[in-house]
Design a protein around this motif. Structure first.
Motif, PDB file in Angstrom:
ATOM      1  N   PRO A 122       0.837  -1.206   0.000  1.00 30.43           N
ATOM      2  CA  PRO A 122       0.000   0.000   0.000  1.00 30.43           C
ATOM      3  C   PRO A 122       0.872   1.256   0.000  1.00 30.43           C
ATOM      4  N   ASN A 123       0.260   2.397  -0.210  1.00 31.38           N
ATOM      5  CA  ASN A 123       1.013   3.654  -0.164  1.00 31.38           C
ATOM      6  C   ASN A 123       1.701   3.790   1.189  1.00 31.38           C
ATOM      7  N   GLY A 124       2.952   4.218   1.149  1.00 28.98           N
ATOM      8  CA  GLY A 124       3.685   4.414   2.401  1.00 28.98           C
ATOM      9  C   GLY A 124       4.304   3.146   2.946  1.00 28.98           C
ATOM     10  N   ALA A 125       4.259   2.070   2.178  1.00 25.45           N
ATOM     11  CA  ALA A 125       4.808   0.803   2.666  1.00 25.45           C
ATOM     12  C   ALA A 125       6.331   0.825   2.713  1.00 25.45           C
ATOM     13  N   GLY A 141       6.960  -9.834  -3.587  1.00 29.57           N
ATOM     14  CA  GLY A 141       7.103  -9.552  -2.168  1.00 29.57           C
ATOM     15  C   GLY A 141       5.994  -8.589  -1.765  1.00 29.57           C
ATOM     16  N   ILE A 142       5.343  -8.891  -0.672  1.00 26.79           N
ATOM     17  CA  ILE A 142       4.316  -7.956  -0.172  1.00 26.79           C
ATOM     18  C   ILE A 142       4.940  -7.189   0.983  1.00 26.79           C
ATOM     19  N   MET A 143       4.877  -5.881   0.850  1.00 21.72           N
ATOM     20  CA  MET A 143       5.568  -5.023   1.799  1.00 21.72           C
ATOM     21  C   MET A 143       4.566  -4.193   2.583  1.00 21.72           C
ATOM     22  N   LYS A 191       8.514  -3.503   5.936  1.00 18.11           N
ATOM     23  CA  LYS A 191       8.986  -4.884   6.021  1.00 18.11           C
ATOM     24  C   LYS A 191       8.383  -5.729   4.903  1.00 18.11           C
ATOM     25  N   ILE A 192       9.091  -6.767   4.519  1.00 16.43           N
ATOM     26  CA  ILE A 192       8.504  -7.752   3.609  1.00 16.43           C
ATOM     27  C   ILE A 192       7.721  -8.723   4.490  1.00 16.43           C
ATOM     28  N   ILE A 193       6.409  -8.728   4.291  1.00 13.48           N
ATOM     29  CA  ILE A 193       5.611  -9.593   5.174  1.00 13.48           C
ATOM     30  C   ILE A 193       5.268 -10.922   4.506  1.00 13.48           C
ATOM     31  N   ALA A 194       5.485 -11.003   3.197  1.00 11.03           N
ATOM     32  CA  ALA A 194       5.287 -12.283   2.498  1.00 11.03           C
ATOM     33  C   ALA A 194       6.080 -12.222   1.208  1.00 11.03           C
ATOM     34  N   LEU A 195       6.619 -13.359   0.816  1.00 12.03           N
ATOM     35  CA  LEU A 195       7.424 -13.374  -0.410  1.00 12.03           C
ATOM     36  C   LEU A 195       7.343 -14.769  -1.026  1.00 12.03           C
TER      37      LEU A 195
END
Lengths: 345, 264
Positions: free
Chosen positions: A61-64, A233-235, A239-243
């Protein structure tokens, strides 16, 4: 520090913090001072490894912290802590080597051009400052313009370019030095559907498959990374919370069933009654066709056992079923599940 | 009702601008100071126009003023050359390229210098052909003085650009140098027309030495006649130029560290 050949980009405990002063209404200091100082961790001990030749999507999302990461990788921002290595070079200690290894496209990249110059003249300038040899410069410029489909518009003034053309020229600029690594920060933001698709296709098929470039592609458009990236990668919150691969990430969405149902002549009161049913975790309703009286329901069921009672309700209430479809969880479901936020698109 | 609605919009346009303007505190202060100093400079000229010190300049008043104005324009251009390169978006694009800071500064400033030189030629040509100003240029002396002046002002310009990168609008260095040039720089009037404390300030201002040196070089005098002042100008240049570079590098580094490079 060196990176094994396997990785083009590697970060270890990468940290970046911003401090900003904010104004609050009715703050005692008012317009000319005061306010409150806030510290935000844009990157929080971020660890990431991107393989050579990989098309890696960074979703958040924005600001991640996506743009902050890109700016650190291209040496524009120094990290506060940790390390980042690009093409085997440390971004803090070997900046020139890093710069020679990358091509960068920023989300507002078109603002970095000179608007009264032609596309060609702009690229001529950027080719020079990116060490493209003078002897092959003209040829290289025409090559990249052809690659992005702007050869015919090369000598038009930049300010007359459409939004899509400007973004394509920004992509062409990133390719000028034929770098092995491309950092593309939201390259399709603000573009129409066709332009976005053209750029995505070019990145996936030409840069990725054909030329074997390593691409870090940041976006908050879920479908983009779902369709084109090898891994995503989901950030969130720095932080990377899933990859994982897009498919694997979809599997990380909460288990359950999604039923997409179109019904006829269902009142709002009946929709609300359905919401209260046991086994229904969520229900979104929207009018699909007001003339035909059709409503589309997207029902998230805790498990498939809840479905008969829903169908039974339609039967009892004499609600006509127009269409029914059970769906797999999408990357969007995974994203929302993991970040706790809705995605933009 | 419609009028009220439109007035409401006008109010919010203005409010937007006031809030934005109020965030540039340095700029506000500098605007006020500029107005005060500007008025003071012309007041000195006006009040002393008929005094012997102004009448006895060693050259016709028109020549004195022409050289002052022409080279003041030149130095003013030099003073803002580096600042004008700070387009935040293209600055980022340049900084991610393998291009060094010196190349960036020199490359970005060069055309500005060439253009300013052409403008100065126009100034002098107008003086010569329209007002009968007689110039006899000591070419080597002029090149040395102009070179030292440019070096000094590029140093100031880099300091100003560095500050501008941090403050975003309103660069106090450029404003102070401009004000000091007008008031203490021997541009429009000899410093002898000012009270003694203000004259003393002039001796710490490189512009004073520049204008004291350039005028004799344009009326055919030898370098020997300006040697002491030229030495001081050279010393100031040797200090200000590297200090400017270091200041600019440091401010750029800070803006990058804080992530505020493109916050204009």
């Amino acid at each position: 520090m060196t990176t094994p050949d396997e990785y083009s980009i590697e970060t270890s405990n990468l940290t970046k913090t911003y401090t900003s002063k904010i104004r609050i209404k009715n703050n005692k200091a008012g317009l000319f001072g005061g306010g409150e100082t806030r510290t935000v961790a844009a990157l929080d001990n971020l660890n990431l490894k991107i393989r050579r030749g990989e098309l890696f999507g960074l979703l958040g999302p924005n600001g991640a912290g996506k743009t902050t990461l890109v700016k650190i990788l291209c040496t524009l921002l120094p990290p506060d802590g940790g390390t980042a290595v690009v093409n085997g070079f440390d971004v803090a200690k070997q900046q020139m080597k890093v710069k020679e290894s990358i091509g960068t496209l920023f989300s507002v990249g078109e603002r970095g051009f000179f608007w009264r110059l032609s596309g060609y003249s702009n690229l001529e300038f950027f080719a020079a400052i990116n060490n493209v040899p003078r002897s092959g410069r003209q040829q290289r410029i025409m090559e990249v313009l052809e690659l992005v489909g702007l050869k015919d518009k090369a000598f038009e003034v930049f300010q007359k370019y459409s939004g899509g053309m400007k973004r394509k020229l920004a992509l062409a600029r990133a390719l000028l030095g034929d770098p092995p690594i491309l950092l593309l920060d939201e390259p399709t933001t603000g573009l129409d559907v066709t332009s976005s698709r053209n750029i995505r296709d070019f990145i996936k098929n030409d840069l990725g498959k054909k030329r074997g470039k390593t691409v870090l592609y940041t976006t908050h458009y879920i479908e983009e990374v779902s369709q084109m990236c090898d891994r995503v990668g989901i950030m969130n919150h720095g932080k990377i919370i899933a990859l994982d691969t897009p498919e694997a990430l979809k599997g990380m969405a909460k288990k359950g069933e999604v039923a997409d149902i179109v019904v006829k002549n269902m009142s709002e009161a009946q929709v609300n009654s359905l919401r209260g049913f046991a086994g229904i975790a969520g229900l979104a309703a929207e009018v699909q066709d007001s003339v035909l009286g059709q409503t589309r329901l997207r029902i998230r069921l805790e498990n498939v056992d809840a479905l008969p009672s829903v169908l039974d309700f339609f039967f009892r209430e004499k609600i006509k079923l127009v269409n029914f479809r059970q769906e797999e969880p999408t990357l969007e479901d995974a994203f929302i599940e993991l970040t706790g936020a809705g995605a933009s698109e | 009702m419609k009028l009220m609605q439109e007035l409401d919009k006008v109010y919010y346009f203005m409010k937007r601008d006031i809030i934005s303007f109020s965030t540039y505190k340095t700029n506000i202060l500098l605007s006020i100071v500029s107005a005060l100093f500007g008025a003071l400079s012309y007041a000195f000229w006006g009040a002393n126009a008929s005094m012997p010190s102004v009448q006895n300049l060693g050259m016709p008043v028109v020549t004195y003023l022409l050289i002052g104005l022409a080279f003041n324009t030149y130095l003013s251009q030099s003073l803002t050359l580096v600042q004008r390169t700070i387009n935040p978006w293209s600055l980022e694009e340049v900084l991610v390229s393998p291009t060094g800071l010196v190349t960036f500064i020199v490359g970005s400033s060069l055309w500005g210098f060439i253009w300013s030189t052409l403008v100065i030629v126009i100034y002098l040509a107008v003086g010569v052909f329209a007002f009968g100003v007689i110039l006899s240029i000591n070419i080597i002396g002029t090149i040395i003085v102009v070179g030292l002046g440019i070096g000094t002002f590029i140093g100031f310009s880099m300091i100003g650009a560095g500050v501008l990168i941090l403050t975003k609008q309103g660069d106090p260095v450029t404003t102070i140098i401009t004000l000091a040039t007008n008031l203490f720089g021997n541009v429009l009037f000899p410093i002898s027309v000012m009270p003694l404390p203000l004259q003393i300030i002039s001796f710490f201002v490189p512009q004073y030495y520049f204008f004291t040196c350039i005028r004799p070089m344009l009326i055919g005098q030898t370098i020997g006649t300006i040697l002491p002042d030229l030495g001081i100008l050279a010393l100031m240049c040797a200090i200000i130029l590297p200090v400017g570079y270091l200041a600019y590098s440091w401010c750029l580094k800070m803006a990058r560290k804080n992530g505020t490079l493109s916050w204009f």
